[in-house]
Write a protein that holds these residues in place. Structure first.
Motif, PDB file in Angstrom:
ATOM      1  N   SER A  10       6.322   5.037  -5.180  1.00 57.17           N
ATOM      2  CA  SER A  10       5.538   4.391  -6.223  1.00 57.17           C
ATOM      3  C   SER A  10       4.051   4.648  -5.991  1.00 57.17           C
ATOM      4  O   SER A  10       3.627   5.019  -4.890  1.00 57.17           O
ATOM      5  CB  SER A  10       5.802   2.881  -6.236  1.00 57.17           C
ATOM      6  OG  SER A  10       5.289   2.297  -5.049  1.00 57.17           O
ATOM      7  N   LEU A  11       3.272   4.422  -7.044  1.00 56.83           N
ATOM      8  CA  LEU A  11       1.821   4.564  -6.915  1.00 56.83           C
ATOM      9  C   LEU A  11       1.249   3.490  -5.991  1.00 56.83           C
ATOM     10  O   LEU A  11       0.242   3.710  -5.329  1.00 56.83           O
ATOM     11  CB  LEU A  11       1.158   4.488  -8.292  1.00 56.83           C
ATOM     12  CG  LEU A  11       1.421   5.684  -9.204  1.00 56.83           C
ATOM     13  CD1 LEU A  11       0.808   5.448 -10.575  1.00 56.83           C
ATOM     14  CD2 LEU A  11       0.869   6.951  -8.596  1.00 56.83           C
ATOM     15  N   ARG A  12       1.896   2.351  -5.935  1.00 55.71           N
ATOM     16  CA  ARG A  12       1.454   1.275  -5.038  1.00 55.71           C
ATOM     17  C   ARG A  12       1.565   1.722  -3.571  1.00 55.71           C
ATOM     18  O   ARG A  12       0.656   1.518  -2.777  1.00 55.71           O
ATOM     19  CB  ARG A  12       2.293   0.036  -5.285  1.00 55.71           C
ATOM     20  CG  ARG A  12       1.925  -1.117  -4.417  1.00 55.71           C
ATOM     21  CD  ARG A  12       2.785  -2.311  -4.749  1.00 55.71           C
ATOM     22  NE  ARG A  12       2.531  -3.363  -3.790  1.00 55.71           N
ATOM     23  CZ  ARG A  12       3.282  -4.413  -3.637  1.00 55.71           C
ATOM     24  NH1 ARG A  12       4.347  -4.572  -4.398  1.00 55.71           N
ATOM     25  NH2 ARG A  12       3.003  -5.312  -2.739  1.00 55.71           N
ATOM     26  N   GLU A  13       2.692   2.326  -3.216  1.00 58.49           N
ATOM     27  CA  GLU A  13       2.865   2.849  -1.859  1.00 58.49           C
ATOM     28  C   GLU A  13       1.850   3.949  -1.561  1.00 58.49           C
ATOM     29  O   GLU A  13       1.287   4.010  -0.471  1.00 58.49           O
ATOM     30  CB  GLU A  13       4.272   3.394  -1.668  1.00 58.49           C
ATOM     31  CG  GLU A  13       5.343   2.348  -1.590  1.00 58.49           C
ATOM     32  CD  GLU A  13       6.716   2.964  -1.382  1.00 58.49           C
ATOM     33  OE1 GLU A  13       6.800   4.184  -1.097  1.00 58.49           O
ATOM     34  OE2 GLU A  13       7.702   2.235  -1.500  1.00 58.49           O
ATOM     35  N   LEU A  14       1.631   4.812  -2.531  1.00 59.05           N
ATOM     36  CA  LEU A  14       0.664   5.892  -2.368  1.00 59.05           C
ATOM     37  C   LEU A  14      -0.736   5.343  -2.155  1.00 59.05           C
ATOM     38  O   LEU A  14      -1.479   5.812  -1.290  1.00 59.05           O
ATOM     39  CB  LEU A  14       0.691   6.809  -3.596  1.00 59.05           C
ATOM     40  CG  LEU A  14      -0.351   7.922  -3.628  1.00 59.05           C
ATOM     41  CD1 LEU A  14      -0.164   8.878  -2.459  1.00 59.05           C
ATOM     42  CD2 LEU A  14      -0.287   8.656  -4.952  1.00 59.05           C
ATOM     43  N   GLY A  15      -1.115   4.335  -2.910  1.00 59.29           N
ATOM     44  CA  GLY A  15      -2.430   3.722  -2.758  1.00 59.29           C
ATOM     45  C   GLY A  15      -2.621   3.100  -1.380  1.00 59.29           C
ATOM     46  O   GLY A  15      -3.673   3.246  -0.758  1.00 59.29           O
TER      47      GLY A  15
END
Length: 81
Positions: free
Chosen positions: A62-67
């Motif tokens: 997810s983008l949350r994990e990437l962030g």
């Protein structure tokens, strides 16, 4: 059918028992980049095998994990190295 002509791939699983996944990611990436630095400095083996861009590929769900990993890479990884 097994492909014996193409390049090989190596998949590695890293257990995070007792630690958070972010801590494991930070420790793993720090170790990989530190090893690249060691190979570059010592010039052990064939220097053509050392990636001059220090590329470390990671996949996230997810983008949350990437962030979260982006902040980790900027702050904690250089400090750990």
């Amino acid at each position: 059918v097994r492909d014996t002509d193409g390049p090989d791939r190596l998949y590695v699983g890293v257990p995070t028992a007792g630690r958070s996944p972010k801590f494991a990611l930070q420790a793993l990436v720090s170790s990989l980049l530190q090893s690249a630095s060691y190979l570059k400095d010592k010039r052990s083996g064939d220097p053509r095998h050392v990636d001059p861009y220090w590329t470390c590929v990671a996949y996230f769900n997810s983008l949350r994990e990437l962030g979260g990993a982006h902040v980790l890479m900027q702050d904690d990884v250089p400090r750990q190295m």
